[in-house]
Write a protein that holds these residues in place. Structure first.
Motif, PDB file in Angstrom:
ATOM      1  N   LEU A 125     -60.006  53.352  51.405  1.00 31.01           N
ATOM      2  CA  LEU A 125     -60.330  53.972  52.685  1.00 31.01           C
ATOM      3  C   LEU A 125     -61.762  53.700  53.122  1.00 31.01           C
ATOM      4  O   LEU A 125     -62.031  53.518  54.309  1.00 31.01           O
ATOM      5  CB  LEU A 125     -60.092  55.478  52.619  1.00 31.01           C
ATOM      6  N   CYS A 126     -62.692  53.674  52.161  1.00 31.76           N
ATOM      7  CA  CYS A 126     -64.094  53.502  52.536  1.00 31.76           C
ATOM      8  C   CYS A 126     -64.918  53.098  51.324  1.00 31.76           C
ATOM      9  O   CYS A 126     -64.623  53.500  50.195  1.00 31.76           O
ATOM     10  CB  CYS A 126     -64.641  54.803  53.131  1.00 31.76           C
ATOM     11  N   THR A 127     -65.955  52.300  51.558  1.00 32.69           N
ATOM     12  CA  THR A 127     -66.922  51.933  50.534  1.00 32.69           C
ATOM     13  C   THR A 127     -68.304  52.383  50.988  1.00 32.69           C
ATOM     14  O   THR A 127     -68.760  52.012  52.075  1.00 32.69           O
ATOM     15  CB  THR A 127     -66.932  50.415  50.278  1.00 32.69           C
ATOM     16  N   LEU A 128     -68.973  53.183  50.157  1.00 27.93           N
ATOM     17  CA  LEU A 128     -70.299  53.704  50.470  1.00 27.93           C
ATOM     18  C   LEU A 128     -71.334  52.907  49.680  1.00 27.93           C
ATOM     19  O   LEU A 128     -71.231  52.781  48.456  1.00 27.93           O
ATOM     20  CB  LEU A 128     -70.383  55.189  50.112  1.00 27.93           C
ATOM     21  N   THR A 129     -72.322  52.376  50.378  1.00 26.53           N
ATOM     22  CA  THR A 129     -73.240  51.410  49.752  1.00 26.53           C
ATOM     23  C   THR A 129     -74.706  51.808  49.865  1.00 26.53           C
ATOM     24  O   THR A 129     -75.584  50.957  49.834  1.00 26.53           O
ATOM     25  CB  THR A 129     -73.038  50.029  50.402  1.00 26.53           C
ATOM     26  N   ALA A 130     -75.013  53.091  49.973  1.00 29.63           N
ATOM     27  CA  ALA A 130     -76.400  53.504  50.202  1.00 29.63           C
ATOM     28  C   ALA A 130     -77.235  53.586  48.927  1.00 29.63           C
ATOM     29  O   ALA A 130     -78.467  53.526  48.993  1.00 29.63           O
ATOM     30  CB  ALA A 130     -76.438  54.849  50.930  1.00 29.63           C
ATOM     31  N   SER A 171     -61.569  58.908  61.122  1.00 27.62           N
ATOM     32  CA  SER A 171     -60.855  57.668  60.826  1.00 27.62           C
ATOM     33  C   SER A 171     -60.635  56.858  62.090  1.00 27.62           C
ATOM     34  O   SER A 171     -60.001  55.817  62.063  1.00 27.62           O
ATOM     35  CB  SER A 171     -59.503  57.975  60.177  1.00 27.62           C
ATOM     36  N   ALA A 172     -61.165  57.342  63.207  1.00 29.30           N
ATOM     37  CA  ALA A 172     -60.947  56.692  64.492  1.00 29.30           C
ATOM     38  C   ALA A 172     -62.125  55.835  64.919  1.00 29.30           C
ATOM     39  O   ALA A 172     -62.145  55.318  66.031  1.00 29.30           O
ATOM     40  CB  ALA A 172     -60.666  57.737  65.575  1.00 29.30           C
ATOM     41  N   GLN A 178     -67.365  49.418  60.399  1.00 29.55           N
ATOM     42  CA  GLN A 178     -67.307  48.035  59.924  1.00 29.55           C
ATOM     43  C   GLN A 178     -68.556  47.275  60.354  1.00 29.55           C
ATOM     44  O   GLN A 178     -69.113  46.502  59.572  1.00 29.55           O
ATOM     45  CB  GLN A 178     -66.056  47.350  60.470  1.00 29.55           C
ATOM     46  N   ASN A 179     -69.018  47.486  61.549  1.00 27.56           N
ATOM     47  CA  ASN A 179     -70.194  46.791  62.029  1.00 27.56           C
ATOM     48  C   ASN A 179     -71.462  47.259  61.321  1.00 27.56           C
ATOM     49  O   ASN A 179     -72.433  46.521  61.222  1.00 27.56           O
ATOM     50  CB  ASN A 179     -70.356  46.998  63.543  1.00 27.56           C
ATOM     51  N   MET A 180     -71.430  48.500  60.812  1.00 24.87           N
ATOM     52  CA  MET A 180     -72.619  49.069  60.201  1.00 24.87           C
ATOM     53  C   MET A 180     -72.936  48.414  58.864  1.00 24.87           C
ATOM     54  O   MET A 180     -74.080  48.134  58.547  1.00 24.87           O
ATOM     55  CB  MET A 180     -72.431  50.579  60.029  1.00 24.87           C
ATOM     56  N   ASN A 181     -71.933  48.151  58.030  1.00 22.73           N
ATOM     57  CA  ASN A 181     -72.217  47.605  56.706  1.00 22.73           C
ATOM     58  C   ASN A 181     -71.331  46.414  56.343  1.00 22.73           C
ATOM     59  O   ASN A 181     -71.251  46.032  55.179  1.00 22.73           O
ATOM     60  CB  ASN A 181     -72.061  48.700  55.636  1.00 22.73           C
ATOM     61  N   ASN A 182     -70.697  45.833  57.328  1.00 25.89           N
ATOM     62  CA  ASN A 182     -69.868  44.639  57.111  1.00 25.89           C
ATOM     63  C   ASN A 182     -68.773  44.862  56.087  1.00 25.89           C
ATOM     64  O   ASN A 182     -68.383  43.964  55.369  1.00 25.89           O
ATOM     65  CB  ASN A 182     -70.743  43.451  56.682  1.00 25.89           C
ATOM     66  N   THR A 183     -68.319  46.081  55.972  1.00 28.88           N
ATOM     67  CA  THR A 183     -67.246  46.420  55.045  1.00 28.88           C
ATOM     68  C   THR A 183     -66.067  46.959  55.835  1.00 28.88           C
ATOM     69  O   THR A 183     -66.239  47.721  56.774  1.00 28.88           O
ATOM     70  CB  THR A 183     -67.722  47.483  54.038  1.00 28.88           C
ATOM     71  N   ASN A 185     -63.814  49.377  56.543  1.00 28.41           N
ATOM     72  CA  ASN A 185     -63.621  50.794  56.267  1.00 28.41           C
ATOM     73  C   ASN A 185     -62.604  51.382  57.225  1.00 28.41           C
ATOM     74  O   ASN A 185     -62.711  51.201  58.439  1.00 28.41           O
ATOM     75  CB  ASN A 185     -64.941  51.553  56.392  1.00 28.41           C
ATOM     76  N   LEU A 186     -61.645  52.102  56.666  1.00 29.17           N
ATOM     77  CA  LEU A 186     -60.659  52.799  57.481  1.00 29.17           C
ATOM     78  C   LEU A 186     -61.111  54.206  57.830  1.00 29.17           C
ATOM     79  O   LEU A 186     -60.534  54.846  58.701  1.00 29.17           O
ATOM     80  CB  LEU A 186     -59.317  52.846  56.748  1.00 29.17           C
ATOM     81  N   GLU A 187     -62.125  54.695  57.104  1.00 31.71           N
ATOM     82  CA  GLU A 187     -62.706  55.999  57.391  1.00 31.71           C
ATOM     83  C   GLU A 187     -64.226  55.854  57.464  1.00 31.71           C
ATOM     84  O   GLU A 187     -64.804  54.956  56.848  1.00 31.71           O
ATOM     85  CB  GLU A 187     -62.357  57.021  56.309  1.00 31.71           C
ATOM     86  N   GLU A 188     -64.841  56.758  58.202  1.00 31.96           N
ATOM     87  CA  GLU A 188     -66.304  56.784  58.269  1.00 31.96           C
ATOM     88  C   GLU A 188     -66.812  58.017  57.538  1.00 31.96           C
ATOM     89  O   GLU A 188     -66.394  59.143  57.826  1.00 31.96           O
ATOM     90  CB  GLU A 188     -66.796  56.807  59.715  1.00 31.96           C
TER      91      GLU A 188
END
Length: 301
Positions: A125-130, A171-172, A178-183, A185-188
């Motif tokens: 659903l999402c990858t967090l990269t911070a 999720s909308a 996707q533009n934020m971290n080039n990943t 993501n189906l959820e934010e």
């Protein structure tokens, strides 16, 4: 406190025997390979079979009703790096993992329910990269039943000395994420706070039962209690003489248990943060060293 022992076998399936100790503070019980042969030492056991194939859970689940079967889903990974922690959301819809690749991944539990679901594109659903270094622990916040619209919150602890607090946004807004971290993501999930206070790697974190506070354990020998409304430090506990590897909150919110790498277990009162009990590895029956280098702490009632 629960202690788990996995018996290594050459056969395809392995057995995990889980023992639940009667006295959390005063006594820990050694789990033997065959607990049925030593009833005095074992009060309650659960048999778990681990299947080497990713689809074994679906093939075996219908055969035995009293065993829990675990599969190893091949689609859960952290770029060939070890996975250090896993937690399931309280609504059961997601589970989060973190690992040596410095990322946190949020997965869809629907993919665990059937073979067909594993083929869907929404398993991740999402990858967090911070985080800047390996992430050691991930925990979902308890659900506040007093709120009508509860927002999922996630805490992550890392070798970069920080704890990050994440909140589910939507999720909308897939395109924006996707533009934020080039990943893909189906959820934010938004990072709403970064907790700075530890001087070294943060090993473990644990929410209070009501989710209003968070305890973090670090190899700087300290435990920090955080207010989850203001994200400020409330208390710093420095009772350990070595690394603090684990922290667990009493479900009744009366105590906090912390364990050090030198085998010391300290029980604090959450009323005034005074020390209630200190257990060393040499105390108890015999030369008990069960707490030395233990990888987790669990507080049960």
């Amino acid at each position: 406190r629960k202690k788990k022992t996995i018996t290594e076998e050459t056969v395809k399936q392995q057995e995990v025997v889980i023992n639940v100790s009667d006295d959390l503070i005063e006594e820990t019980t050694e789990v033997e390979k065959h607990p049925q042969n030593s009833p005095k030492k074992t009060r309650k056991t659960v048999k778990v079979s681990i299947d080497d194939t990713s689809h074994g859970i679906y093939e075996e689940r219908s055969k035995v009703d009293h065993n829990m079967y675990i599969c190893l889903p091949s689609w859960v990974h952290h770029h060939d790096q070890p996975i250090y922690s896993l937690d399931i959301s309280h609504d059961g819809q997601r589970f989060a993992t973190c690992g040596g690749d410095s990322t946190v991944k949020i997965w869809n539990t629907k993919a665990l329910q059937s073979q067909q679901a594993e083929q869907y594109d929404d398993t991740l659903l999402c990858t967090l990269t911070a985080h800047m270094n390996a992430v050691n622990c991930v925990k979902f916040a308890p659900i506040d039943n007093t709120q009508m619209n509860h927002v999922q919150t996630l805490a992550t602890a890392s070798d970069d000395k920080t704890i990050q607090i994440w909140q589910y946004a939507s999720s909308a807004v897939q395109a924006a994420a996707q533009n934020m971290n080039n990943t893909h993501n189906l959820e934010e999930w938004n990072c709403i706070a970064i907790l700075n206070g530890h001087e070294a790697d943060v090993h473990d974190i644990c929410y209070s039962p009501d989710g209003q506070q968070l305890a973090s354990a670090s190899i700087d020998n300290s435990i920090i209690i955080w207010d989850m409304n203001t994200f400020q430090c409330i208390h710093i506990l420095k009772g350990h003489q070595g690394w603090v590897q684990g922290v667990a909150w009493d479900p009744l919110d009366k105590y906090l248990a912390t364990q050090g790498n030198n085998g010391t277990l300290i029980i604090y009162s959450t009323l005034d943060w005074s020390v209630v009990k200190i257990l060393n590895h040499h105390q108890g029956k015999g030369s008990n060293k069960e707490h030395v280098n233990s990888i987790d702490t669990t507080f049960s009632r």
